[in-house]
Every structure is written in structure tokens, then in C-alpha cells.
Write a protein that holds these residues in place. Structure first.
Motif, PDB file in Angstrom:
ATOM      1  N   VAL A 194       0.817  -1.212   0.000  1.00 35.97           N
ATOM      2  CA  VAL A 194       0.000   0.000   0.000  1.00 35.97           C
ATOM      3  C   VAL A 194       0.852   1.264   0.000  1.00 35.97           C
ATOM      4  CG1 VAL A 194      -1.974  -1.118   1.096  1.00 35.97           C
ATOM      5  CG2 VAL A 194      -0.229  -0.026   2.522  1.00 35.97           C
ATOM      6  N   LEU A 195       2.141   1.119   0.296  1.00 36.20           N
ATOM      7  CA  LEU A 195       3.037   2.280   0.254  1.00 36.20           C
ATOM      8  C   LEU A 195       4.474   1.800   0.105  1.00 36.20           C
ATOM      9  CD1 LEU A 195       3.341   5.397   0.556  1.00 36.20           C
ATOM     10  CD2 LEU A 195       3.710   5.007   2.993  1.00 36.20           C
ATOM     11  N   ARG A 196       5.184   2.388  -0.834  1.00 37.14           N
ATOM     12  CA  ARG A 196       6.638   2.239  -0.950  1.00 37.14           C
ATOM     13  C   ARG A 196       7.163   3.598  -1.352  1.00 37.14           C
ATOM     14  NH1 ARG A 196      10.812   0.672  -4.732  1.00 37.14           N
ATOM     15  NH2 ARG A 196      12.457  -0.553  -3.666  1.00 37.14           N
ATOM     16  N   THR A 197       7.853   4.243  -0.433  1.00 42.60           N
ATOM     17  CA  THR A 197       8.206   5.633  -0.635  1.00 42.60           C
ATOM     18  C   THR A 197       9.585   5.912  -0.052  1.00 42.60           C
ATOM     19  OG1 THR A 197       7.337   7.897  -0.384  1.00 42.60           O
ATOM     20  CG2 THR A 197       7.184   6.460   1.548  1.00 42.60           C
ATOM     21  N   THR A 198      10.058   7.123  -0.240  1.00 44.31           N
ATOM     22  CA  THR A 198      11.334   7.538   0.334  1.00 44.31           C
ATOM     23  C   THR A 198      11.118   8.727   1.256  1.00 44.31           C
ATOM     24  OG1 THR A 198      11.817   9.038  -1.506  1.00 44.31           O
ATOM     25  CG2 THR A 198      12.655   6.780  -1.679  1.00 44.31           C
ATOM     26  N   PHE A 199      12.028   8.866   2.223  1.00 46.49           N
ATOM     27  CA  PHE A 199      12.003   9.992   3.147  1.00 46.49           C
ATOM     28  C   PHE A 199      13.380  10.637   3.202  1.00 46.49           C
ATOM     29  CE2 PHE A 199       8.572   7.304   4.750  1.00 46.49           C
ATOM     30  CZ  PHE A 199       7.557   8.227   4.983  1.00 46.49           C
ATOM     31  N   SER A 200      13.385  11.932   3.504  1.00 43.72           N
ATOM     32  CA  SER A 200      14.639  12.666   3.625  1.00 43.72           C
ATOM     33  C   SER A 200      14.604  13.545   4.870  1.00 43.72           C
ATOM     34  CB  SER A 200      14.873  13.535   2.383  1.00 43.72           C
ATOM     35  OG  SER A 200      16.025  14.329   2.531  1.00 43.72           O
ATOM     36  N   ASN A 201      15.656  13.453   5.664  1.00 43.11           N
ATOM     37  CA  ASN A 201      15.852  14.348   6.813  1.00 43.11           C
ATOM     38  C   ASN A 201      16.900  15.412   6.527  1.00 43.11           C
ATOM     39  OD1 ASN A 201      13.986  13.490   8.706  1.00 43.11           O
ATOM     40  ND2 ASN A 201      15.358  11.998   9.641  1.00 43.11           N
ATOM     41  N   SER A 202      17.330  15.483   5.286  1.00 49.88           N
ATOM     42  CA  SER A 202      18.420  16.380   4.920  1.00 49.88           C
ATOM     43  C   SER A 202      17.961  17.830   4.864  1.00 49.88           C
ATOM     44  CB  SER A 202      18.971  15.980   3.546  1.00 49.88           C
ATOM     45  OG  SER A 202      19.898  16.932   3.077  1.00 49.88           O
ATOM     46  N   PRO A 203      18.828  18.771   5.262  1.00 50.62           N
ATOM     47  CA  PRO A 203      18.515  20.190   5.025  1.00 50.62           C
ATOM     48  C   PRO A 203      18.346  20.451   3.533  1.00 50.62           C
ATOM     49  CG  PRO A 203      20.359  19.964   6.539  1.00 50.62           C
ATOM     50  CD  PRO A 203      20.103  18.593   5.980  1.00 50.62           C
ATOM     51  N   CYS A 204      17.490  21.400   3.210  1.00 52.41           N
ATOM     52  CA  CYS A 204      17.204  21.699   1.805  1.00 52.41           C
ATOM     53  C   CYS A 204      17.556  23.155   1.519  1.00 52.41           C
ATOM     54  CB  CYS A 204      15.724  21.431   1.509  1.00 52.41           C
ATOM     55  SG  CYS A 204      15.290  21.554  -0.233  1.00 52.41           S
ATOM     56  N   PRO A 212      12.355  17.739   1.680  1.00 56.11           N
ATOM     57  CA  PRO A 212      12.500  16.916   2.881  1.00 56.11           C
ATOM     58  C   PRO A 212      11.479  17.283   3.951  1.00 56.11           C
ATOM     59  CG  PRO A 212      14.640  17.625   2.093  1.00 56.11           C
ATOM     60  CD  PRO A 212      13.627  18.343   1.255  1.00 56.11           C
ATOM     61  N   LYS A 213      10.974  16.261   4.638  1.00 56.61           N
ATOM     62  CA  LYS A 213      10.056  16.384   5.776  1.00 56.61           C
ATOM     63  C   LYS A 213       8.659  16.852   5.382  1.00 56.61           C
ATOM     64  CE  LYS A 213      14.036  17.386   8.728  1.00 56.61           C
ATOM     65  NZ  LYS A 213      14.625  18.283   9.742  1.00 56.61           N
ATOM     66  N   THR A 214       8.342  16.845   4.093  1.00 56.12           N
ATOM     67  CA  THR A 214       6.992  17.206   3.659  1.00 56.12           C
ATOM     68  C   THR A 214       5.970  16.272   4.303  1.00 56.12           C
ATOM     69  OG1 THR A 214       7.720  18.078   1.530  1.00 56.12           O
ATOM     70  CG2 THR A 214       5.439  17.366   1.678  1.00 56.12           C
ATOM     71  N   GLY A 215       4.947  16.846   4.923  1.00 52.55           N
ATOM     72  CA  GLY A 215       3.886  16.059   5.541  1.00 52.55           C
ATOM     73  C   GLY A 215       4.170  15.582   6.944  1.00 52.55           C
ATOM     74  N   ALA A 216       5.307  15.965   7.529  1.00 51.59           N
ATOM     75  CA  ALA A 216       5.661  15.493   8.865  1.00 51.59           C
ATOM     76  C   ALA A 216       4.830  16.187   9.943  1.00 51.59           C
ATOM     77  CB  ALA A 216       7.149  15.728   9.125  1.00 51.59           C
ATOM     78  N   LEU A 217       4.518  15.441  11.003  1.00 51.70           N
ATOM     79  CA  LEU A 217       3.843  16.015  12.168  1.00 51.70           C
ATOM     80  C   LEU A 217       4.807  16.815  13.022  1.00 51.70           C
ATOM     81  CD1 LEU A 217       1.547  13.178  13.597  1.00 51.70           C
ATOM     82  CD2 LEU A 217       0.835  15.264  12.439  1.00 51.70           C
ATOM     83  N   ALA A 218       6.029  16.327  13.146  1.00 51.65           N
ATOM     84  CA  ALA A 218       7.054  16.994  13.954  1.00 51.65           C
ATOM     85  C   ALA A 218       8.391  16.859  13.256  1.00 51.65           C
ATOM     86  CB  ALA A 218       7.121  16.391  15.352  1.00 51.65           C
ATOM     87  N   THR A 219       9.164  17.936  13.267  1.00 50.07           N
ATOM     88  CA  THR A 219      10.465  17.932  12.591  1.00 50.07           C
ATOM     89  C   THR A 219      11.598  18.396  13.503  1.00 50.07           C
ATOM     90  OG1 THR A 219      10.120  20.196  11.771  1.00 50.07           O
ATOM     91  CG2 THR A 219       9.373  18.380  10.357  1.00 50.07           C
ATOM     92  N   ASP A 220      11.304  18.649  14.782  1.00 49.33           N
ATOM     93  CA  ASP A 220      12.300  19.229  15.683  1.00 49.33           C
ATOM     94  C   ASP A 220      12.824  18.237  16.714  1.00 49.33           C
ATOM     95  OD1 ASP A 220       9.940  18.986  17.038  1.00 49.33           O
ATOM     96  OD2 ASP A 220      10.007  20.961  17.983  1.00 49.33           O
ATOM     97  N   LEU A 221      12.575  16.948  16.511  1.00 49.72           N
ATOM     98  CA  LEU A 221      13.050  15.946  17.460  1.00 49.72           C
ATOM     99  C   LEU A 221      14.527  15.648  17.226  1.00 49.72           C
ATOM    100  CD1 LEU A 221      10.017  13.512  17.121  1.00 49.72           C
ATOM    101  CD2 LEU A 221      10.471  15.077  19.020  1.00 49.72           C
ATOM    102  N   PRO A 222      15.253  15.262  18.268  1.00 51.10           N
ATOM    103  CA  PRO A 222      16.666  14.924  18.074  1.00 51.10           C
ATOM    104  C   PRO A 222      16.828  13.610  17.333  1.00 51.10           C
ATOM    105  CG  PRO A 222      15.979  14.409  20.307  1.00 51.10           C
ATOM    106  CD  PRO A 222      14.824  15.114  19.661  1.00 51.10           C
ATOM    107  N   GLY A 223      17.995  13.417  16.762  1.00 52.92           N
ATOM    108  CA  GLY A 223      18.293  12.132  16.144  1.00 52.92           C
ATOM    109  C   GLY A 223      18.386  11.034  17.187  1.00 52.92           C
ATOM    110  N   THR A 266      15.138  13.778  13.773  1.00 55.29           N
ATOM    111  CA  THR A 266      14.099  12.747  13.727  1.00 55.29           C
ATOM    112  C   THR A 266      12.806  13.421  13.300  1.00 55.29           C
ATOM    113  OG1 THR A 266      15.020  11.214  15.372  1.00 55.29           O
ATOM    114  CG2 THR A 266      12.632  11.192  15.084  1.00 55.29           C
ATOM    115  N   SER A 267      12.149  12.845  12.306  1.00 50.10           N
ATOM    116  CA  SER A 267      10.868  13.357  11.819  1.00 50.10           C
ATOM    117  C   SER A 267       9.773  12.361  12.158  1.00 50.10           C
ATOM    118  CB  SER A 267      10.907  13.587  10.303  1.00 50.10           C
ATOM    119  OG  SER A 267      11.942  14.485   9.958  1.00 50.10           O
ATOM    120  N   ARG A 268       8.619  12.882  12.565  1.00 47.82           N
ATOM    121  CA  ARG A 268       7.478  12.031  12.900  1.00 47.82           C
ATOM    122  C   ARG A 268       6.368  12.242  11.875  1.00 47.82           C
ATOM    123  NH1 ARG A 268       5.081  10.682  18.789  1.00 47.82           N
ATOM    124  NH2 ARG A 268       3.125   9.680  18.197  1.00 47.82           N
ATOM    125  N   TYR A 269       5.896  11.126  11.319  1.00 51.77           N
ATOM    126  CA  TYR A 269       4.827  11.147  10.316  1.00 51.77           C
ATOM    127  C   TYR A 269       3.652  10.309  10.811  1.00 51.77           C
ATOM    128  CZ  TYR A 269       8.312  12.843   6.953  1.00 51.77           C
ATOM    129  OH  TYR A 269       9.280  13.575   6.298  1.00 51.77           O
TER     130      TYR A 269
END
Length: 219
Positions: free
Chosen positions: A116-126, A146-157, A168-171
Motif C-alpha cells: 500500500v506504500l513504498r516511498t522515500t524519506f529525507s531528513n536532509s537540510p534543503c 525533505p520532511k513534507t507532511g511530517a507532524l514533527a520535525t524538531d526531534l533529536p536524532g 528525527t521526523s514524525r509522520y
């Protein structure tokens, strides 16, 4: 003259009827939450290859790197559709779409053997001159920042950037499928590539903060 008017009127009514048929949506008659796990009670019943990890003060399912997990839910109530929602955590330097020594970095979900999903994610600065695009929220291959659609983008690695916010990004990913069986097999996994990293698992990994499954009856 009367015939022409009637023909035009019938054509107009037919167009209206056709529009109503193609634009109608299924009606939700019933929805039952049958599984809800945020792993706070360390419950791994129904899991294969599951394990727990403390991330940022919370217990999560993880962490994983080039692995699959399986959740098998038996004895589902009568239904004709299923809704699955996953809160996904992506740790450290996911590189998205580029096909090189660092990627592409895939994550996927299967429900009862159907992808139902096969996708890629990026945490890289843009930046304007350098950007490692991801496919999510679409399936691969698409191009989003990068991080499009994320709920949170400010979590530590989790590892490589464990002391740095933003790695760390949360989706929240929700999928609805037609389904009538009394059992569900949910598989999540990844295909991560990091050929130039001395410790690939520290370089990129993923966890799950919550899984919810609901049976639905739609008409």
C-alpha cells in the motif's frame, strides 16, 4: 421544435445523473477500533520480530535498519474495510530519492500481502543549491522537499545526531483498504543504503510510536 427541446433536456438530465454517480462517496456505517498500541505498556503481543526502545523519553517499537516487522491481528469483527494508522519516526540522515552511495532510502507497508506504500524519506537540510528530495507523501518516485507532511520535525536524532534537534521526523500515515477477512497481517520494512557510513545503523534507522487499526463497514 418540441423534439429539439426534449432532446436537450434529456441530455442535460443525463449529464447530471452521470456526474452524481461518479462523484458520490462511500458512506461509513460503522467503525470499530480493534487495536491501539503506543507501546507504553511494553505490549508486543501479536508481533513478530518486534522489540522496544526508549526514544526521547517514550517507549517505541524499534529501532530498525534494513528489517521487517509483522503484526498479525486475529478474530476481527465483521467488516468490509480496514483503516491502519501508523506514527512513524525516521531517525538521523535519511537521504530520500538520490540513487547513489547514500540512497535511495525506502520505507514500505504491506497489508495482507498487498503493498500500500513504498516511498522515500529525507531528513536532509534543503537549500537552493542542494536538496535531497523525498517521495512521501506519494509513492516513489515523486519529488517533494525533505520532511513534507511530517507532524514533527524538531526531534533529536537517535544516534548520529542524538544531541541535535531536527534529525528525527514524525509522520502519521493512514491507509484504508477493502478487506473482509477475520485476520490482518501488517508488514512494515525498509531498504536503507549508506555505503560510505562506518556505522550504517547509527546513520539512519526508524521506529514506530503508535499503531491503530479499525474495522469499518461502508456502503
Amino acid at each position: 421544435m418540441e423534439v429539439t427541446f426534449t432532446a436537450k433536456k434529456l441530455t442535460f438530465l443525463w449529464v447530471l445523473l452521470l456526474f452524481s454517480l461518479i462523484s458520490c462517496e462511500d458512506s461509513l456505517l460503522d467503525e470499530v477500533l480493534v487495536y491501539d498500541n503506543d507501546f507504553g505498556t511494553s505490549d508486543l503481543v501479536y508481533f513478530e520480530k518486534g522489540r522496544l526502545y526508549d526514544f526521547n523519553g517514550d517507549t517505541v517499537l524499534g529501532y530498525f535498519h534494513n528489517e521487517e516487522i509483522l503484526l498479525r491481528l486475529p478474530d476481527l469483527p465483521s467488516h468490509n474495510a480496514l483503516k491502519v494508522t501508523i506514527d512513524l519516526l525516521l531517525h538521523d540522515s535519511w537521504d530520500g530519492n538520490p540513487d547513489n552511495i547514500g540512497g535511495p532510502d525506502f520505507w514500505y507497508m504491506h497489508l495482507d500481502g498487498t503493498q500500500v506504500l513504498r516511498t522515500t524519506f529525507s531528513n536532509s537540510p534543503c537549500e537552493s543549491t542542494y536538496c535531497l528530495y523525498q517521495s512521501y507523501p506519494d509513492s516513489y518516485p515523486r519529488f517533494h522537499e525533505p520532511k513534507t507532511g511530517a507532524l514533527a520535525t524538531d526531534l533529536p536524532g537517535r544516534c548520529q545526531y542524538s544531541t541535535t534537534p531536527g534529525w528525527t521526523s514524525r509522520y502519521r500515515i493512514t491507509k484504508i483498504i477493502r478487506h473482509t477477512g477475520n485476520e490482518l497481517e501488517l508488514v512494515c520494512g525498509d531498504e536503507l543504503k549508506q555505503e560510505n557510513a562506518p556505522d550504517p545503523v547509527c546513520d539512519e534507522s526508524w521506529s514506530i510510536a503508535r499503531i491503530q487499526v479499525s474495522t469499518m463497514t461502508v456502503d
